[in-house]
Write a protein that holds these residues in place. Structure first.
Motif, PDB file in Angstrom:
ATOM      1  N   PRO A  37       7.048  58.559  -9.962  1.00 50.64           N
ATOM      2  CA  PRO A  37       6.585  57.433 -10.785  1.00 50.64           C
ATOM      3  C   PRO A  37       5.856  56.352  -9.991  1.00 50.64           C
ATOM      4  CG  PRO A  37       8.996  57.604 -10.825  1.00 50.64           C
ATOM      5  CD  PRO A  37       8.477  58.750 -10.023  1.00 50.64           C
ATOM      6  N   HIS A  38       6.120  56.253  -8.702  1.00 51.47           N
ATOM      7  CA  HIS A  38       5.426  55.258  -7.875  1.00 51.47           C
ATOM      8  C   HIS A  38       3.927  55.554  -7.766  1.00 51.47           C
ATOM      9  CE1 HIS A  38       9.643  54.789  -6.510  1.00 51.47           C
ATOM     10  NE2 HIS A  38       9.311  53.515  -6.576  1.00 51.47           N
ATOM     11  N   ASP A  39       3.543  56.791  -8.077  1.00 56.85           N
ATOM     12  CA  ASP A  39       2.133  57.176  -8.029  1.00 56.85           C
ATOM     13  C   ASP A  39       1.443  57.048  -9.387  1.00 56.85           C
ATOM     14  OD1 ASP A  39       2.257  57.769  -5.309  1.00 56.85           O
ATOM     15  OD2 ASP A  39       2.916  59.831  -5.698  1.00 56.85           O
ATOM     16  N   ALA A  40       2.161  56.539 -10.389  1.00 55.40           N
ATOM     17  CA  ALA A  40       1.582  56.359 -11.733  1.00 55.40           C
ATOM     18  C   ALA A  40       0.701  55.105 -11.707  1.00 55.40           C
ATOM     19  CB  ALA A  40       2.690  56.256 -12.772  1.00 55.40           C
ATOM     20  N   LYS A  41      -0.531  55.294 -11.245  1.00 55.78           N
ATOM     21  CA  LYS A  41      -1.416  54.165 -10.950  1.00 55.78           C
ATOM     22  C   LYS A  41      -2.273  53.728 -12.131  1.00 55.78           C
ATOM     23  CE  LYS A  41      -4.726  57.426  -8.989  1.00 55.78           C
ATOM     24  NZ  LYS A  41      -5.407  57.869  -7.786  1.00 55.78           N
ATOM     25  N   TYR A  42      -2.286  54.503 -13.213  1.00 53.93           N
ATOM     26  CA  TYR A  42      -3.082  54.140 -14.382  1.00 53.93           C
ATOM     27  C   TYR A  42      -2.182  53.483 -15.425  1.00 53.93           C
ATOM     28  CZ  TYR A  42      -5.994  57.742 -12.214  1.00 53.93           C
ATOM     29  OH  TYR A  42      -6.713  58.492 -11.324  1.00 53.93           O
ATOM     30  N   MET A  43      -2.774  52.563 -16.194  1.00 53.12           N
ATOM     31  CA  MET A  43      -1.995  51.853 -17.217  1.00 53.12           C
ATOM     32  C   MET A  43      -2.734  51.826 -18.542  1.00 53.12           C
ATOM     33  SD  MET A  43      -0.466  48.467 -15.319  1.00 53.12           S
ATOM     34  CE  MET A  43      -2.065  47.864 -14.800  1.00 53.12           C
ATOM     35  N   GLY A  44      -1.944  51.758 -19.597  1.00 53.20           N
ATOM     36  CA  GLY A  44      -2.458  51.515 -20.935  1.00 53.20           C
ATOM     37  C   GLY A  44      -1.695  50.354 -21.539  1.00 53.20           C
ATOM     38  N   TYR A  45      -2.170  49.854 -22.677  1.00 55.93           N
ATOM     39  CA  TYR A  45      -1.583  48.667 -23.308  1.00 55.93           C
ATOM     40  C   TYR A  45      -1.476  48.896 -24.809  1.00 55.93           C
ATOM     41  CZ  TYR A  45      -1.095  43.839 -24.904  1.00 55.93           C
ATOM     42  OH  TYR A  45      -0.650  42.693 -25.500  1.00 55.93           O
ATOM     43  N   SER A  46      -0.362  48.458 -25.384  1.00 52.16           N
ATOM     44  CA  SER A  46      -0.183  48.540 -26.832  1.00 52.16           C
ATOM     45  C   SER A  46       0.719  47.409 -27.303  1.00 52.16           C
ATOM     46  CB  SER A  46       0.456  49.881 -27.218  1.00 52.16           C
ATOM     47  OG  SER A  46       0.666  49.942 -28.603  1.00 52.16           O
ATOM     48  N   GLU A  47       0.457  46.928 -28.513  1.00 49.66           N
ATOM     49  CA  GLU A  47       1.340  45.943 -29.140  1.00 49.66           C
ATOM     50  C   GLU A  47       2.147  46.588 -30.266  1.00 49.66           C
ATOM     51  OE1 GLU A  47      -1.023  42.468 -30.084  1.00 49.66           O
ATOM     52  OE2 GLU A  47      -1.477  42.127 -27.963  1.00 49.66           O
ATOM     53  N   THR A  48       2.086  47.910 -30.355  1.00 52.01           N
ATOM     54  CA  THR A  48       2.904  48.678 -31.301  1.00 52.01           C
ATOM     55  C   THR A  48       3.659  49.733 -30.509  1.00 52.01           C
ATOM     56  OG1 THR A  48       1.243  50.388 -31.735  1.00 52.01           O
ATOM     57  CG2 THR A  48       1.120  48.359 -33.077  1.00 52.01           C
ATOM     58  N   GLY A  80      -6.435  38.800 -22.474  1.00 52.22           N
ATOM     59  CA  GLY A  80      -7.691  39.350 -21.977  1.00 52.22           C
ATOM     60  C   GLY A  80      -8.516  39.889 -23.118  1.00 52.22           C
ATOM     61  N   THR A  81      -9.736  40.295 -22.814  1.00 52.29           N
ATOM     62  CA  THR A  81     -10.627  40.793 -23.858  1.00 52.29           C
ATOM     63  C   THR A  81     -10.497  42.297 -24.073  1.00 52.29           C
ATOM     64  OG1 THR A  81     -12.401  40.955 -22.232  1.00 52.29           O
ATOM     65  CG2 THR A  81     -12.312  38.946 -23.549  1.00 52.29           C
ATOM     66  N   THR A  82      -9.971  43.015 -23.084  1.00 53.80           N
ATOM     67  CA  THR A  82      -9.792  44.468 -23.220  1.00 53.80           C
ATOM     68  C   THR A  82      -8.333  44.825 -22.973  1.00 53.80           C
ATOM     69  OG1 THR A  82     -10.147  44.992 -20.877  1.00 53.80           O
ATOM     70  CG2 THR A  82     -12.123  44.835 -22.290  1.00 53.80           C
ATOM     71  N   ASP A  83      -7.951  46.031 -23.374  1.00 51.51           N
ATOM     72  CA  ASP A  83      -6.589  46.483 -23.108  1.00 51.51           C
ATOM     73  C   ASP A  83      -6.321  46.589 -21.609  1.00 51.51           C
ATOM     74  OD1 ASP A  83      -5.999  46.521 -25.781  1.00 51.51           O
ATOM     75  OD2 ASP A  83      -6.084  48.709 -25.990  1.00 51.51           O
ATOM     76  N   VAL A  84      -7.332  46.928 -20.836  1.00 55.67           N
ATOM     77  CA  VAL A  84      -7.181  46.982 -19.375  1.00 55.67           C
ATOM     78  C   VAL A  84      -6.845  45.587 -18.843  1.00 55.67           C
ATOM     79  CG1 VAL A  84      -8.389  47.394 -17.192  1.00 55.67           C
ATOM     80  CG2 VAL A  84      -8.676  48.983 -19.092  1.00 55.67           C
ATOM     81  N   ASP A  85      -7.564  44.570 -19.322  1.00 54.07           N
ATOM     82  CA  ASP A  85      -7.292  43.189 -18.905  1.00 54.07           C
ATOM     83  C   ASP A  85      -5.877  42.769 -19.297  1.00 54.07           C
ATOM     84  OD1 ASP A  85      -9.886  42.944 -17.944  1.00 54.07           O
ATOM     85  OD2 ASP A  85     -10.631  41.960 -19.769  1.00 54.07           O
TER      86      ASP A  85
END
Length: 109
Positions: A37-48, A80-85
């Motif tokens: 899991p320490h190598d899980a370098k990508y992220m996503g975002y959700s409010e649901t 932020g303006t994007t989910d990445v932000d």
């Protein structure tokens, strides 16, 4: 519990149980066949309590490859303006998220 599916169009959809008091969730994932899991370098975002990773953003997967996705809950929403932000705001800011979930492990057929 986190569940997920590799869709026919190459996208990935992940669902999980709503966490009481959570305002937002980060998903964490890595390249194919990465188990630490320490190598899980990508992220996503959700409010649901659902999140979809578009096919163009899915790491390259060959038949038999596995991808692991973890979910983390936060008591505040990202800014932020994007989910990445928004994901970066929560991850890099002075906020404490929940422990990471057990991963959902998806295998490319």
């Amino acid at each position: 519990m986190v569940t997920g599916v590799l869709n026919a169009d190459g996208s990935i959809k992940v669902d999980w149980e709503q966490v009481e008091g959570a305002e937002a969730y980060l998903t964490h994932y890595a390249d194919a066949n990465t188990t630490d899991p320490h190598d899980a370098k990508y992220m996503g975002y959700s409010e649901t309590n659902s999140w979809t990773l578009e096919a163009k953003d899915v790491p390259t997967l060959s038949v038999g490859d596995k991808i692991q996705i973890y979910v983390q809950a936060y008591k505040q929403k990202g800014v932020g303006t994007t989910d990445v932000d928004k994901a970066r705001y929560l991850h890099d800011g002075p906020f404490t998220g929940s422990a990471w979930s057990d991963p959902v492990i998806l295998t490319k057929a």
